[in-house]
Design a protein around this motif. Sequence first.
Motif, PDB file in Angstrom:
ATOM      1  N   UNK A 127      75.000  40.244  80.210  1.00  0.00           N
ATOM      2  CA  UNK A 127      74.891  41.501  80.959  1.00  0.00           C
ATOM      3  C   UNK A 127      75.349  42.669  80.098  1.00  0.00           C
ATOM      4  N   UNK A 128      74.582  43.772  80.149  1.00  0.00           N
ATOM      5  CA  UNK A 128      74.956  44.969  79.395  1.00  0.00           C
ATOM      6  C   UNK A 128      76.203  45.617  79.991  1.00  0.00           C
ATOM      7  N   UNK A 129      76.913  46.332  79.143  1.00  0.00           N
ATOM      8  CA  UNK A 129      78.025  47.151  79.615  1.00  0.00           C
ATOM      9  C   UNK A 129      77.480  48.517  80.029  1.00  0.00           C
ATOM     10  N   UNK A 130      78.253  49.258  80.801  1.00  0.00           N
ATOM     11  CA  UNK A 130      77.709  50.462  81.434  1.00  0.00           C
ATOM     12  C   UNK A 130      77.297  51.523  80.418  1.00  0.00           C
ATOM     13  N   UNK A 131      77.976  51.578  79.286  1.00  0.00           N
ATOM     14  CA  UNK A 131      77.649  52.580  78.269  1.00  0.00           C
ATOM     15  C   UNK A 131      76.455  52.170  77.410  1.00  0.00           C
ATOM     16  N   UNK A 132      75.873  50.992  77.691  1.00  0.00           N
ATOM     17  CA  UNK A 132      74.692  50.522  76.973  1.00  0.00           C
ATOM     18  C   UNK A 132      73.423  50.642  77.809  1.00  0.00           C
ATOM     19  N   UNK A 133      73.541  51.109  79.036  1.00  0.00           N
ATOM     20  CA  UNK A 133      72.392  51.118  79.950  1.00  0.00           C
ATOM     21  C   UNK A 133      71.435  52.264  79.654  1.00  0.00           C
ATOM     22  N   UNK A 150      79.658  60.843  80.216  1.00  0.00           N
ATOM     23  CA  UNK A 150      79.903  60.252  81.531  1.00  0.00           C
ATOM     24  C   UNK A 150      78.834  59.219  81.886  1.00  0.00           C
ATOM     25  N   UNK A 151      79.264  58.129  82.525  1.00  0.00           N
ATOM     26  CA  UNK A 151      78.346  57.083  82.978  1.00  0.00           C
ATOM     27  C   UNK A 151      77.920  57.299  84.429  1.00  0.00           C
ATOM     28  N   UNK A 152      78.804  57.899  85.215  1.00  0.00           N
ATOM     29  CA  UNK A 152      78.571  58.099  86.644  1.00  0.00           C
ATOM     30  C   UNK A 152      78.853  59.575  86.959  1.00  0.00           C
ATOM     31  N   UNK A 188      71.044  47.216  91.572  1.00  0.00           N
ATOM     32  CA  UNK A 188      71.517  47.315  92.938  1.00  0.00           C
ATOM     33  C   UNK A 188      73.040  47.408  92.929  1.00  0.00           C
ATOM     34  N   UNK A 189      73.620  47.503  94.105  1.00  0.00           N
ATOM     35  CA  UNK A 189      75.067  47.687  94.226  1.00  0.00           C
ATOM     36  C   UNK A 189      75.854  46.581  93.539  1.00  0.00           C
ATOM     37  N   UNK A 190      75.505  45.340  93.794  1.00  0.00           N
ATOM     38  CA  UNK A 190      76.286  44.225  93.255  1.00  0.00           C
ATOM     39  C   UNK A 190      76.186  44.144  91.737  1.00  0.00           C
ATOM     40  N   UNK A 191      75.009  44.453  91.195  1.00  0.00           N
ATOM     41  CA  UNK A 191      74.851  44.447  89.749  1.00  0.00           C
ATOM     42  C   UNK A 191      75.653  45.570  89.117  1.00  0.00           C
ATOM     43  N   UNK A 192      75.687  46.730  89.770  1.00  0.00           N
ATOM     44  CA  UNK A 192      76.496  47.843  89.284  1.00  0.00           C
ATOM     45  C   UNK A 192      77.969  47.448  89.224  1.00  0.00           C
ATOM     46  N   UNK A 193      78.457  46.821  90.274  1.00  0.00           N
ATOM     47  CA  UNK A 193      79.859  46.405  90.312  1.00  0.00           C
ATOM     48  C   UNK A 193      80.156  45.417  89.186  1.00  0.00           C
ATOM     49  N   UNK A 194      79.263  44.451  88.974  1.00  0.00           N
ATOM     50  CA  UNK A 194      79.465  43.468  87.908  1.00  0.00           C
ATOM     51  C   UNK A 194      79.410  44.121  86.530  1.00  0.00           C
ATOM     52  N   UNK A 241      85.087  46.330  81.188  1.00  0.00           N
ATOM     53  CA  UNK A 241      86.519  46.187  80.900  1.00  0.00           C
ATOM     54  C   UNK A 241      87.272  47.521  80.797  1.00  0.00           C
ATOM     55  N   UNK A 242      87.195  48.296  81.860  1.00  0.00           N
ATOM     56  CA  UNK A 242      87.973  49.527  81.915  1.00  0.00           C
ATOM     57  C   UNK A 242      87.423  50.671  81.092  1.00  0.00           C
ATOM     58  N   UNK A 243      86.148  50.602  80.739  1.00  0.00           N
ATOM     59  CA  UNK A 243      85.557  51.639  79.875  1.00  0.00           C
ATOM     60  C   UNK A 243      84.440  52.409  80.571  1.00  0.00           C
ATOM     61  N   UNK A 244      84.577  52.605  81.875  1.00  0.00           N
ATOM     62  CA  UNK A 244      83.592  53.359  82.650  1.00  0.00           C
ATOM     63  C   UNK A 244      84.140  54.746  82.956  1.00  0.00           C
ATOM     64  N   UNK A 245      83.341  55.778  82.676  1.00  0.00           N
ATOM     65  CA  UNK A 245      83.747  57.171  82.886  1.00  0.00           C
ATOM     66  C   UNK A 245      82.911  57.791  83.998  1.00  0.00           C
ATOM     67  N   UNK A 246      83.591  58.394  84.959  1.00  0.00           N
ATOM     68  CA  UNK A 246      82.927  59.132  86.033  1.00  0.00           C
ATOM     69  C   UNK A 246      83.338  60.601  85.953  1.00  0.00           C
ATOM     70  N   UNK A 247      82.364  61.496  86.016  1.00  0.00           N
ATOM     71  CA  UNK A 247      82.640  62.931  86.059  1.00  0.00           C
ATOM     72  C   UNK A 247      82.172  63.491  87.388  1.00  0.00           C
TER      73      UNK A 247
END
Length: 315
Positions: free
Chosen positions: A1-7, A58-60, A16-22, A28-34
Amino acid sequence: MKRIFELTMKDIERMDKNTLIETIKTSEGRTVMAETIVTVPPLVYGVSNMELAAAFGSDMITLNFFDFQKPFIFGIDDVEINFSAEPSELQKIVEIASKNAEDFDYIKRVKKIVGRFIGVNIEPVPEGVEYVEGRKLNKENLLKAKEYGFDYIVITGNPNTGVSVGTIIKGIELAKEILGENMMIIAGKMHGAGSGNIYEDKILKDFVKAGADCVLIPAPGTVPGIDLKLAKRQIDAIHQVGALAMTTIGTSQEGSQKSTIEFIGVQSKMAGADIQHIGDAGYAGVALPENIMALSIAIRGVRHTYRRMAYSLNK
């Protein structure tokens, strides 16, 4: 599975929601929301604050002051409005907002422009408090959030709204009933919001029991008394009941010097945050762009930050 900064945008559209959560867990603590305020002209002419936040790592992107009854985003919806013309030109804002309210592909199109996960603040203000109807947490607005295609909602309170633990729990329960498994629910308080801060672990667990997928707390150093030790204890409590934890900068420190942002970011990571949020109180409805980048670099380095900044939307 890709990490959020690779999407890429294609990845984001398929999630979907569950895939986003996973994906967030995998990161591993590297998601940025603005967070951005949609009701003010953007910091840089010709580009929305949402796009600016995305460009700086920002990812989100979370929309604040979004009005479900009159949806209008400055920097996106005002590109053909000549504000120097006669006053009647401003009537176009009303016309565009009315059209957007009936367009259930509205946010889906915005997402294609911004290329990030997009969420919205929705506020469970107490009964009797005079507040904009389109920003309140109620059945009508939740249904619109679902229809528009937001990726998540954030149940919280802006300053002086009187949003309390009780109204948040009721709001989570209603959101869970209406949204089900279609959208991630994030809930908590970034600051007092006019009714006090949260220091008890039990309350945070109650948010999860009510249906929250992610619980937000103030980041260490943002609210009086919230230090690394307390933040870690609270995040451990959230993780114990199976939810994600998000630390937030919602006290105008998003306009502080970069060293402050870096300090908060590293402290939040040590505490165990899954997502790190940076608020909208810079100059004009968005954090200082350099501070979004500074937060990203502090928690994931230049390699992953520049990757997130540079990924083509159509890749």
